[in-house]
Motif scaffolding. Structure first.
Motif, PDB file in Angstrom:
ATOM      1  N   TRP A 128      -0.553   3.600  15.625  1.00  0.00           N
ATOM      2  CA  TRP A 128      -1.425   4.411  14.788  1.00  0.00           C
ATOM      3  C   TRP A 128      -0.787   4.611  13.412  1.00  0.00           C
ATOM      4  O   TRP A 128       0.426   4.686  13.297  1.00  0.00           O
ATOM      5  CB  TRP A 128      -1.659   5.773  15.436  1.00  0.00           C
ATOM      6  N   THR A 129      -1.636   4.738  12.404  1.00  0.00           N
ATOM      7  CA  THR A 129      -1.151   4.987  11.055  1.00  0.00           C
ATOM      8  C   THR A 129      -2.073   5.985  10.368  1.00  0.00           C
ATOM      9  O   THR A 129      -3.271   6.069  10.691  1.00  0.00           O
ATOM     10  CB  THR A 129      -1.089   3.676  10.243  1.00  0.00           C
ATOM     11  N   ALA A 130      -1.532   6.768   9.441  1.00  0.00           N
ATOM     12  CA  ALA A 130      -2.346   7.708   8.672  1.00  0.00           C
ATOM     13  C   ALA A 130      -3.060   6.955   7.556  1.00  0.00           C
ATOM     14  O   ALA A 130      -2.493   6.041   6.945  1.00  0.00           O
ATOM     15  CB  ALA A 130      -1.476   8.817   8.090  1.00  0.00           C
ATOM     16  N   THR A 131      -4.298   7.330   7.280  1.00  0.00           N
ATOM     17  CA  THR A 131      -5.069   6.664   6.223  1.00  0.00           C
ATOM     18  C   THR A 131      -4.825   7.296   4.858  1.00  0.00           C
ATOM     19  O   THR A 131      -5.127   6.687   3.834  1.00  0.00           O
ATOM     20  CB  THR A 131      -6.570   6.729   6.530  1.00  0.00           C
ATOM     21  N   GLY A 132      -4.343   8.534   4.852  1.00  0.00           N
ATOM     22  CA  GLY A 132      -4.185   9.255   3.592  1.00  0.00           C
ATOM     23  C   GLY A 132      -5.455   9.921   3.117  1.00  0.00           C
ATOM     24  O   GLY A 132      -5.461  10.623   2.095  1.00  0.00           O
ATOM     25  N   ARG A 135       4.628   9.675   6.944  1.00  0.00           N
ATOM     26  CA  ARG A 135       5.971   9.352   6.461  1.00  0.00           C
ATOM     27  C   ARG A 135       6.511   8.047   7.046  1.00  0.00           C
ATOM     28  O   ARG A 135       7.540   7.559   6.607  1.00  0.00           O
ATOM     29  CB  ARG A 135       6.928  10.502   6.798  1.00  0.00           C
ATOM     30  N   SER A 136       5.818   7.497   8.035  1.00  0.00           N
ATOM     31  CA  SER A 136       6.289   6.265   8.658  1.00  0.00           C
ATOM     32  C   SER A 136       5.853   5.047   7.837  1.00  0.00           C
ATOM     33  O   SER A 136       4.731   5.008   7.317  1.00  0.00           O
ATOM     34  CB  SER A 136       5.737   6.148  10.082  1.00  0.00           C
ATOM     35  N   ASP A 137       6.733   4.056   7.746  1.00  0.00           N
ATOM     36  CA  ASP A 137       6.397   2.843   7.005  1.00  0.00           C
ATOM     37  C   ASP A 137       5.788   1.770   7.895  1.00  0.00           C
ATOM     38  O   ASP A 137       5.611   0.632   7.469  1.00  0.00           O
ATOM     39  CB  ASP A 137       7.646   2.285   6.309  1.00  0.00           C
ATOM     40  N   ARG A 138       5.457   2.138   9.115  1.00  0.00           N
ATOM     41  CA  ARG A 138       4.846   1.193  10.054  1.00  0.00           C
ATOM     42  C   ARG A 138       3.977   1.972  11.042  1.00  0.00           C
ATOM     43  O   ARG A 138       4.145   3.195  11.205  1.00  0.00           O
ATOM     44  CB  ARG A 138       5.920   0.425  10.828  1.00  0.00           C
TER      45      ARG A 138
END
Length: 723
Positions: free
Chosen positions: A429-433, A388-391
């Motif tokens: 860190w970010t989610a890849t989906g 849900r994060s845009d960064r």
């Protein structure tokens, strides 16, 4: 390559070995399995896994192969190596063979640019990198692709760390799958370990084949260590074990290592042995890098009798004449135990290995087991927050939003990164989906395996059969037979007798109460994200003084007495006279010590004028009686209790990370009006009494509330701290 060419290659390989081991007459020759591995790497450009006992000469394989490949025009060798001590040993060994080696790791960040330039310029034959570097965004995206394209040989040292079936699985090692898949065709790969059973061997071999199109060559040898004599000595308690060391350490051959299970125990044992006149040094995860290096050098030069170490001194430390390894407490895995005792006797005919198991071992095993891979609910929550994060979210930014402490959160993210569900970027860190499945079966199997390993260590300590054969069978060594050297084969070599003087000294050391409790000075980051308007440094007017605890749960002195008292399901009851007496002793030393209210120093704080307890949902009688007994002993009033709402059960808060814990405490702790009035009336500092401090946040939040309500200072006092 023709047979004559291979014969010439073998001669060149033996020549390099002679330089590596310092054979002046040039007669050193490779073992047949060493040559088979080198031949596979250099002549056939294959991938190979070498599982051989410590001291067999695995490093000789990759250094000799490096020299031959470089002479043929190949690029530099990249060695992924897990520990700084191992790296330092390998750089020195390479230099003996005329091989130029450099390292990139956390201790030399200021040299990275220079080293990378040297690699690009062809000035480096061997580059050693820590597994953590493989997923550093700059290194992964900018340096690693160039290395993968140019490397002449990839070496994975301590390769059991690749496998989550292994005893020392490290998520960063699994990043090697990507590097293996991206290596150009024909680049040889070597993986080495001394501690892999059949399942781990098969798993690592399968991963080595990633992108190669062929199976890896597996060279597995017998794991007997002919120089080691294994013993188990059961002693009544921690004081007897310390006394035994004090009495008998000088009788052990040469210099060696004394392993402990915790940092606290290492520091306790070091202090005691020094008081007894032994030259020892501590080596733990808390030891500064410069001090670690000095300790290693002192042991290598025999300037100390022993390093008292945690597992921080483990894989790869190379001292061929190490004469003994003593374990003060039993590791939870026979495979880890085999690896650690393998530090001894590599270049001498005889070395002593001694296990002194303790009653506290199992409690320590349980603590470390509690940081296993999180349940699916927490993993999904983390993925949802990232999604849900845009960064990208840094660990400090992510931590308040999920109920995981930072070290456990970071380990989980590394596993998810390798599984493709998240990615580490600049800034976090970010989610890849990408779809991700919680592998319940795998995590459950690993948990069961840990339990089986613990039972195996119980069996090892109590068994009557050959101890070396037992360890070898744990590693699936098909050639395991009775060694004829251990205490069960050849009879006990050590008596359990200790002198009265040493026992009295040990009891005095372990019975000495008191541990300083540092106050929290900064609020955790990200509290605003969970609705708490606190940030940055805790103002001096809202911060407690340094506190005191009777002991640490992880130490071998008071910890052994406090663990049963504070265990999750321990019965609640009044505090014992023994504990009260020890707490009063802590208070007396505290008052007269530096910064104490009775120290006579010009800036000494006022004496406490009352006692306040922290409400406990799990141990109300224990905490209440402790507060009243301290008030009675100190002739002070018991002013009241910092209350806690019923839904703020202690256990619920303790399972969360710092930000979540502060949020829960901020919502549920309170100073009732009658206590606030008593604080103002008392007109001075107070003792804040609780049973256990695991993170320090309960004391920090309660102290803030008391100071804002009128207390003129807060001295925290607890029975125990977690570590």
């Amino acid at each position: 390559m023709t047979n004559p060419d291979r014969a010439a290659l073998r001669a060149s390989a033996d020549s390099v070995l002679a330089r590596l081991v310092g054979s002046a007459d040039g007669t050193a020759r490779l073992r047949e399995d060493q040559w088979r591995a080198i031949e596979a790497l250099v002549a056939d450009k294959r991938r190979a896994l070498v599982v051989q006992r410590t001291g067999w000469g695995k490093s000789a394989v990759y250094f000799v192969a490096t020299s031959l490949l470089r002479a043929a025009g190949a690029g530099p060798t990249v060695i992924v190596s897990p520990l700084l001590a191992l790296m330092r040993n390998q750089v020195e060994a390479a230099a003996r063979a005329g091989i130029r080696a450099r390292t990139i790791n956390s201790s030399n960040a200021e040299e990275w640019d220079t080293i990378q330039a040297e690699v690009a310029g062809g000035e480096v034959d061997v580059l050693l990198v820590s597994p953590e570097r493989l997923n550093n965004p700059d290194f992964r995206d900018q340096v690693l692709p160039r290395l993968a394209a140019a490397t002449g040989l990839l070496v994975v040292d301590e390769a059991h760390c690749i496998s989550d079936w292994g005893h020392d699985f490290r998520p960063d090692y699994r990043r090697l799958r990507t590097m293996l898949a991206e290596l150009p065709s024909g680049v040889p790969v070597l993986a080495t370990t001394a501690t892999a059973n059949s399942r781990v061997t098969a798993d690592v071999a399968e991963q080595l084949g990633t992108g190669a199109g062929t199976d890896a060559l597996v060279l597995r040898g017998p794991l007997d260590r002919e120089s080691l004599s294994l013993h188990v000595l059961r002693l009544p308690d921690a004081a007897h074990r310390l006394a035994w060391l004090a009495d008998h350490l000088s009788e052990l051959p040469g210099s060696g290592i004394i392993y402990t299970l915790t940092v606290a125990a290492a520091e306790e044992v070091t202090a005691f042995l020094r008081q007894c006149g032994h030259t020892v040094a501590s080596y733990t995860g808390r030891t500064e890098n410069a001090e670690r290096q000095q300790a290693e050098e002192d042991l290598l030069a025999n300037r100390v009798k022993a390093l008292v170490a945690t597992s921080a001194l483990g894989m790869g430390f190379d001292k061929p004449d190490l004469g003994f390894v003593v374990h003060l407490g039993s590791p939870s895995s026979p495979i880890a135990y085999y690896q650690q005792v393998g530090r001894a006797g590599r270049g001498v005919a005889h070395a002593e290995v001694l296990l002194l198991p303790g009653k506290e071992d199992e409690a320590i095993w349980q603590y470390f087991a509690s940081v296993a891979f999180p349940p699916e609910e927490l993993v999904r929550r983390t993925l949802d927050v990232l999604g849900r994060s845009d960064r990208p979210l840094s660990l400090p930014a992510l931590e308040p939003l999920v109920e995981l402490r930072r070290t456990r959160l970071e380990t989980m993210l590394k596993v998810l990164d390798v599984d493709g569900a998240v990615r580490r970027m600049k800034g976090g860190w970010t989610a890849t989906g990408e779809p991700w499945v919680y592998d319940t079966e795998r995590y459950a199997w690993v948990s069961r395996q840990r339990g089986a390993e613990q039972q195996a260590m119980r069996d090892y300590a109590s068994g009557t059969g050959c101890r070396m054969e037992f360890l070898r069978r744990q590693l699936d060594d098909e050639e395991a037979t009775a060694c004829g050297r251990c205490d069960n084969c050849a009879g006990a070599r050590f008596e359990d007798k200790v002198t009265g003087a040493a026992l009295d000294a040990a009891r005095g050391e372990l019975g000495r109460p008191g541990v300083e409790v540092e106050p929290r000075k900064m609020w955790p980051t990200g509290l605003a994200a969970v609705g708490v308007d606190l940030k940055g440094r805790i103002p001096p007017g809202e911060q407690s003084f340094a506190g005191r605890a009777l002991g640490r749960l992880s130490d071998i002195g008071w910890g052994n007495r406090l663990r049963p008292l504070l265990a999750p399901r321990a019965p609640d009851g009044p505090v014992s006279d023994e504990v009260v007496g020890a707490v009063v002793s802590v208070l007396a030393d505290w008052a007269k010590g530096p910064g104490g209210w009775a120290s006579g120093a010009p800036d000494a704080p006022p004496r406490p004028v009352g006692v306040v307890t922290v409400a406990s949902h799990g141990r109300p009688r224990l905490v209440g009686s402790l507060g009243s007994r301290i008030a009675e002993a100190g002739r002070m009033p018991l002013l009241g209790t910092v209350t806690s709402t019923p839904d703020a059960a202690d256990g619920a808060a303790s399972r969360t990370n710092s930000a979540q814990r502060v949020r829960a405490l901020h919502q549920t702790l309170a100073v009732p009006p009658e206590l606030a009035a008593a604080l103002v009336s008392a007109g001075g500092p107070v003792l804040l009494v609780d049973d256990l401090s695991d993170t320090g946040w309960t004391l920090a939040v309660a102290a803030r509330l008391l100071l804002r309500a009128g207390a003129q200072g807060v001295f925290p006092l607890v029975l125990a701290v977690q570590t």
